[in-house]
Design a protein around this motif. Structure first.
Motif, PDB file in Angstrom:
ATOM      1  N   LEU A  87      11.786  -2.030  -0.741  1.00  0.00           N
ATOM      2  CA  LEU A  87      12.159  -0.912   0.134  1.00  0.00           C
ATOM      3  C   LEU A  87      11.034  -0.531   1.094  1.00  0.00           C
ATOM      4  CD1 LEU A  87      14.004   1.296  -2.535  1.00  0.00           C
ATOM      5  CD2 LEU A  87      14.952  -0.438  -1.000  1.00  0.00           C
ATOM      6  N   CYS A  88       9.950  -1.286   1.088  1.00  0.00           N
ATOM      7  CA  CYS A  88       8.795  -1.029   1.960  1.00  0.00           C
ATOM      8  C   CYS A  88       9.244  -0.937   3.417  1.00  0.00           C
ATOM      9  CB  CYS A  88       7.787  -2.165   1.800  1.00  0.00           C
ATOM     10  SG  CYS A  88       6.384  -2.063   2.914  1.00  0.00           S
ATOM     11  N   ALA A  89       8.792   0.104   4.100  1.00  0.00           N
ATOM     12  CA  ALA A  89       9.211   0.315   5.490  1.00  0.00           C
ATOM     13  C   ALA A  89       8.689  -0.785   6.410  1.00  0.00           C
ATOM     14  CB  ALA A  89       8.732   1.679   5.965  1.00  0.00           C
TER      15      ALA A  89
ATOM     16  N   LYS B 197       0.807  -1.230   0.000  1.00  0.00           N
ATOM     17  CA  LYS B 197       0.000   0.000   0.000  1.00  0.00           C
ATOM     18  C   LYS B 197       0.835   1.273   0.000  1.00  0.00           C
ATOM     19  CE  LYS B 197      -3.372  -2.351   2.899  1.00  0.00           C
ATOM     20  NZ  LYS B 197      -3.263  -2.764   4.288  1.00  0.00           N
ATOM     21  N   CYS B 198       2.071   1.208   0.493  1.00  0.00           N
ATOM     22  CA  CYS B 198       2.869   2.439   0.623  1.00  0.00           C
ATOM     23  C   CYS B 198       3.386   2.888  -0.752  1.00  0.00           C
ATOM     24  CB  CYS B 198       4.043   2.201   1.582  1.00  0.00           C
ATOM     25  SG  CYS B 198       5.316   1.121   0.919  1.00  0.00           S
ATOM     26  N   SER B 199       3.989   4.081  -0.804  1.00  0.00           N
ATOM     27  CA  SER B 199       4.419   4.618  -2.101  1.00  0.00           C
ATOM     28  C   SER B 199       5.509   3.753  -2.716  1.00  0.00           C
ATOM     29  CB  SER B 199       4.877   6.070  -1.946  1.00  0.00           C
ATOM     30  OG  SER B 199       5.984   6.120  -1.072  1.00  0.00           O
ATOM     31  N   ASP B 200       6.379   3.161  -1.905  1.00  0.00           N
ATOM     32  CA  ASP B 200       7.411   2.283  -2.461  1.00  0.00           C
ATOM     33  C   ASP B 200       6.786   1.038  -3.089  1.00  0.00           C
ATOM     34  OD1 ASP B 200       9.834   3.695  -1.985  1.00  0.00           O
ATOM     35  OD2 ASP B 200       9.661   3.217   0.145  1.00  0.00           O
ATOM     36  N   CYS B 201       5.855   0.420  -2.368  1.00  0.00           N
ATOM     37  CA  CYS B 201       5.192  -0.771  -2.910  1.00  0.00           C
ATOM     38  C   CYS B 201       4.457  -0.439  -4.207  1.00  0.00           C
ATOM     39  CB  CYS B 201       4.203  -1.336  -1.888  1.00  0.00           C
ATOM     40  SG  CYS B 201       4.995  -2.271  -0.561  1.00  0.00           S
ATOM     41  N   ILE B 202       3.727   0.676  -4.218  1.00  0.00           N
ATOM     42  CA  ILE B 202       2.918   1.033  -5.385  1.00  0.00           C
ATOM     43  C   ILE B 202       3.798   1.375  -6.584  1.00  0.00           C
ATOM     44  CG2 ILE B 202       1.328   2.816  -6.273  1.00  0.00           C
ATOM     45  CD1 ILE B 202       0.043   2.746  -3.418  1.00  0.00           C
TER      46      ILE B 202
HETATM   47 ZN   LIG Z   1       4.893  -1.077   1.457  1.00  0.00          ZN
END
Ligand SMILES: [Zn+2]
Ligand SMILES: [Zn+2]
Length: 335
Positions: A97-99, A86-91
């Motif tokens: 790099l997902c936190a 869901k985060c900007s890295d995943c998208i």
């Molecule tokens: Zn993520």
């Protein structure tokens, strides 16, 4: 079920453990077919990984068969690096790099066991006829493919025309050397201080093999240096061996000692890239590269039973394992 449990520094025990139970709607139960022993598992075994706290079932290079849900019976490979999605890295396609990333076999139970629970969204299918041990090599191969791809973005010439050097002839170094050769790179050097590993590298044609302690190649002569060890000494060597305008990929995580020659990096405009893991796209590409033969026949893999897992850890620890990769099979699945 039986599982190989990391119980404390330099100790793994094969013993009975409760069967894992799927917790969320996305979870599925997998019966493990094979799971590779990774350098990071060894790092934990040495008591050097604060993220892997005993007692813990290690192992993340896993292939198995789905035992629950709509895809029951399918043979699959696990992408063990779980991300939020869901985060900007995943998208933006950088899920590695997902936190909130998690790795199976780090804080979550791993796959040196008869069964493991994994999210269904982390699974890739195993093509018909693919060897189980080869399939378990998908995760480390994805690490290497990801690293080479980041290098290709900044190299001055195609990989096929580059002079490349790989430091470390463990699985990551070997797979990287084989992938580079598969991309048409004919000038691949591979160095290791371990005599057994050098012998294996020579026997199977992983590249021009050298001993870093006695016959290191010429300084300033490589377009691409892949440091698959990640120690102060190998960072020093990478700095010395890379050409002006060249690229250093840093995959290993052995120690935090200094060693990088930042003055040379600046004056000679060398690109230094830290590489961590892979995305699902890298996993798919890795599986396909293995399946289509880009890495050769892979006959250097060693097979052992999880029941003998403690000896596998000890042999790697003592430097007496000749194979760059040992794949462990549940005892019921080992012949
Ligand atoms: Zn993520
Ligand atoms: Zn691994």
């Amino acid at each position: 079920m039986k599982a190989l449990v990391y119980t404390g520094t330099e100790e793994v025990i094969y013993r009975d453990e409760p069967d894992p139970i799927p917790a969320t709607g996305d979870d599925v139960l997998l019966s493990v077919d094979a799971c590779g022993l990774c350098g990071s598992d060894m790092h934990a075994y040495h008591g050097l990984d604060a993220r892997r706290v005993p007692p813990l079932i290690l192992g993340h290079e896993v292939t198995g068969v789905i035992q629950s849900g709509a895809r029951q019976g399918q043979r699959v490979i696990v992408n063990p690096l779980l991300s939020c999605g869901k985060c900007s890295d995943c998208i933006s396609g950088r899920s590695h790099l997902c936190a909130s990333r998690e790795l199976i076999g780090m804080r979550l139970a791993g796959a040196f066991a008869d069964y493991v629970v994994v999210p269904e969204s982390s699974l890739l299918t195993v093509p018909e006829g693919m060897d189980i041990a080869h399939a378990s090599l998908t995760e480390p191969t994805a690490v290497c493919l990801h690293s080479i791809a980041t290098a290709e973005r900044v190299l001055h010439r195609p990989v096929s025309e580059a002079r490349a050097l790989v430091i470390g002839a463990g699985a990551i170094g070997v797979l990287t050397a084989l992938l580079l050769q598969g991309k048409g790179c004919t000038d691949v050097y591979i160095g290791d201080t371990g005599e057994l590993r050098r012998k294996t590298a020579e026997k199977h044609g992983f590249g021009h093999v050298y001993d870093p302690l006695s016959n290191e190649p010429q300084s300033n002569s490589f377009d691409l240096v892949i440091d698959a060890v990640g120690s102060g000494k190998t960072r020093e060597a990478s700095s010395r061996l890379v050409r002006p305008g060249g690229v250093i990929c840093h995959i290993g995580l052995q120690d935090d000692v200094a060693g990088l020659d930042t003055r040379k990096l600046t004056l000679q405009e060398v690109t230094f890239i830290g590489n961590y893991c892979y995305t699902m796209a890298d996993m798919v590409a890795a599986r396909d590269a293995i399946h289509n033969g880009s890495l050769g026949n892979l006959e250097w893999l060693e097979h052992r039973s999880m029941a003998d897992g403690a000896s596998a850890f000890a042999d790697v620890h003592n430097g007496v394992a000749a194979a760059p990769k040992i794949v462990l099979f549940p005892a019921t699945n080992f012949s």
